[in-house]
Design an enzyme around this catalytic site. Structure first.
Site, PDB file in Angstrom:
ATOM      1  N   PHE A  73       0.852  -1.189   0.000  1.00  0.00           N
ATOM      2  CA  PHE A  73       0.000   0.000   0.000  1.00  0.00           C
ATOM      3  C   PHE A  73       0.884   1.234   0.000  1.00  0.00           C
ATOM      4  CE2 PHE A  73      -2.431   3.491   1.755  1.00  0.00           C
ATOM      5  CZ  PHE A  73      -3.575   3.433   0.972  1.00  0.00           C
ATOM      6  N   ASP A  79       9.197   2.535   1.840  1.00  0.00           N
ATOM      7  CA  ASP A  79       8.015   3.255   2.317  1.00  0.00           C
ATOM      8  C   ASP A  79       7.866   2.950   3.803  1.00  0.00           C
ATOM      9  OD1 ASP A  79       5.496   4.074   3.091  1.00  0.00           O
ATOM     10  OD2 ASP A  79       4.491   3.421   1.251  1.00  0.00           O
ATOM     11  N   LYS A 113       2.572   9.431   8.478  1.00  0.00           N
ATOM     12  CA  LYS A 113       1.708   9.099   9.616  1.00  0.00           C
ATOM     13  C   LYS A 113       2.176   9.592  11.000  1.00  0.00           C
ATOM     14  CE  LYS A 113      -1.143   5.444   7.769  1.00  0.00           C
ATOM     15  NZ  LYS A 113      -0.752   4.991   6.448  1.00  0.00           N
TER      16      LYS A 113
HETATM   17  C1  LIG Z   1      -1.016   5.231   5.076  1.00  0.00           C
HETATM   18  C2  LIG Z   1       0.068   4.822   4.149  1.00  0.00           C
HETATM   19  C3  LIG Z   1       0.344   5.547   2.969  1.00  0.00           C
HETATM   20  C4  LIG Z   1      -0.516   6.711   2.518  1.00  0.00           C
HETATM   21  O1  LIG Z   1      -0.455   7.770   3.400  1.00  0.00           O
HETATM   22  P1  LIG Z   1      -1.525   8.979   3.271  1.00  0.00           P
HETATM   23  O2  LIG Z   1      -1.039   9.957   4.282  1.00  0.00           O
HETATM   24  O3  LIG Z   1      -2.857   8.405   3.573  1.00  0.00           O
HETATM   25  O4  LIG Z   1      -1.434   9.478   1.878  1.00  0.00           O
HETATM   26  C5  LIG Z   1       1.415   5.155   2.189  1.00  0.00           C
HETATM   27  N1  LIG Z   1       2.178   4.111   2.540  1.00  0.00           N
HETATM   28  C6  LIG Z   1       1.955   3.392   3.651  1.00  0.00           C
HETATM   29  C7  LIG Z   1       2.854   2.255   3.988  1.00  0.00           C
HETATM   30  C8  LIG Z   1       0.884   3.703   4.479  1.00  0.00           C
HETATM   31  O5  LIG Z   1       0.646   2.968   5.570  1.00  0.00           O
END
Ligand SMILES: *Cc1c(COP(=O)(O)O)cnc(C)c1O
Length: 401
Positions: free
Chosen positions: A127, A214, A243
């Site tokens: 994701f 990420d 986050k």
């Molecule tokens: C939540 C998340 C995103 C997206 O972040 P947003 O602030 O909602 O755009 C991207 N990568 C990972 C691993 C995430 O958990």
């Protein structure tokens, strides 16, 4: 009819106040928060030192512009470089934006090597966000469906499979980078093998690819280190954060090292809000408090305790597939789709989540106490055992499957 667009199936509860790991709803009822706003509020709610830092910053300055020098942005970049070993930082406002910056870096890097259609290796169940490019990088049909045509230039391989990455290296001359979550969050709290990062590092070095991580969910102390890659002892070339970085004040960051740190030039990329004084003050306070209150040590201790207690209490329970995670990223995979547990937990005053249909996910604040961990386990385990005994009775075939 609600005037809010229908993008979330919301639970029927609204919170009005928070203190530490507790939230109060509009009826004055109290809930134990084992989600931290999806890995965001690591310091919990209403942390006095954090609130004071924000109050002071709001009274001074909230926003200027990246047209001008921003001292707090320089300070935050210095701090992030110091704790990560990376060279420099681009600031934005969210995880998907941080990943957009990473994808743009990879493409610039490719073009700098005369690769006209640069491609990035991404993983199944990944994701990376909801923008058009990041949903294309995401490994979930649910996220992509209806938004075609997807952005080209992503090559997908299974999670935690170095041989698959090596096969891509042999067959695809357009690849310039890999983008991975070492600990997949939305994908089901999937933990890669200890040697996966090192293996990726070796492939990237041999191929001249950028290793891009990420860490939007796994970063900022959640797994017990500042960043998940620090458990494995190999550094990425690019890393994205969001986050937990601002404890609820929106901020995202794309960090780069080595050649990747030299790719953006003045005018290559930008953001109106990115790295404004308020967001940077929030992130600086968050990092200082995590360090001063030893919250990474707490994440390890409490995370291990919760996983250990769950393993003990659910031992031998038919339908529990695996209990996994790292630090305060915790997953329980069941044999059955278990979304109903979220509502049942809510009714018992506990906030949890279910992802990929059959994985119970918990992302408690880093300030979670031992007592709160005990309450979490004591509330959740009977819900799981009762749910599973109903499921096992309904579907006896699944027991032997
Ligand atoms: C939540 C998340 C995103 C997206 O972040 P947003 O602030 O909602 O755009 C991207 N990568 C990972 C691993 C995430 O958990």
């Amino acid at each position: 009819m609600s005037h809010v667009m229908n993008t979330y199936a919301r639970l029927p509860v609204a919170f009005v106040r928070g203190e530490g790991c507790w939230l109060w709803d509009t009826n004055g009822r109290r809930y134990l928060d084992a989600m931290a706003g999806v890995a965001v509020c690591g310091l919990g709610h209403g942390h006095p030192r954090f609130v004071a830092a924000l109050r002071e910053q709001i009274g001074g300055l909230i926003h200027t512009s990246n047209l001008y020098e921003i001292t707090l942005q320089e300070k935050l970049a210095d701090r992030l470089a110091a704790i990560s070993g990376m060279d420099n930082v681009f600031f934005c406002n969210s995880g998907c934006e941080a990943n957009e910056a990473a994808i743009k870096l990879a493409r610039l890097y490719g073009h700098s090597k005369d690769i006209e259609a640069p491609a990035i290796v991404v993983l199944e169940k990944a994701f990376h966000g909801r923008t058009i490019a990041t949903l294309s990088a995401t490994g979930s049909r649910k996220v992509q469906a209806g938004f075609e045509p997807l952005v080209a230039g992503f090559v997908r391989v299974p999670f935690d499979d170095l041989a698959a990455v090596k096969r891509v290296a042999e067959n695809n001359r357009n690849v310039v980078a890999v983008l991975v979550e070492l600990l997949q969050g939305e994908g089901g709290v999937n933990v890669c093998a200890d040697n996966y990062l090192q293996g990726l590092r070796e492939i990237c070095d041999a191929q001249g690819w950028l290793l891009m991580l990420d860490e939007v969910q796994s970063g900022t102390g959640r797994t017990g280190k500042w960043f998940a890659f620090q458990h494995a002892g190999a550094r990425p070339d690019v890393m994205t954060l969001a986050k937990g970085l601002g404890n609820g004040v929106p901020i995202g960051a794309c960090l780069a090292a080595g050649a990747a740190a030299q790719l953006f030039k003045s005018g290559s990329h930008g953001s109106t809000f990115g790295g404004n004084p308020l967001a940077c003050a929030a992130a600086l306070a968050t990092l200082a408090i995590i360090e001063d209150e030893r919250l990474m040590e707490n994440a390890v201790k409490i995370g291990d305790f919760i996983r250990g207690e769950l393993a003990q209490r659910l031992a031998g329970t038919k339908g529990v597939k695996e209990i996994r995670g790292k630090g305060l990223m915790i997953g329980i995979e069941l044999d059955y789709a278990c979304g109903e547990l979220v509502q049942q937990a809510l009714e018992r005053g506990l906030l949890i989540n279910v992802t990929v249909d059959n994985v119970i996910r918990m992302l408690p604040p880093l300030v979670f106490t031992g007592e709160q961990a005990e309450l979490l386990v004591a509330t959740l385990t009977p819900l799981i055992t009762e749910f599973l005994s109903r499921q096992n009775a309904d579907q006896p075939a699944a027991q032997t499957a």
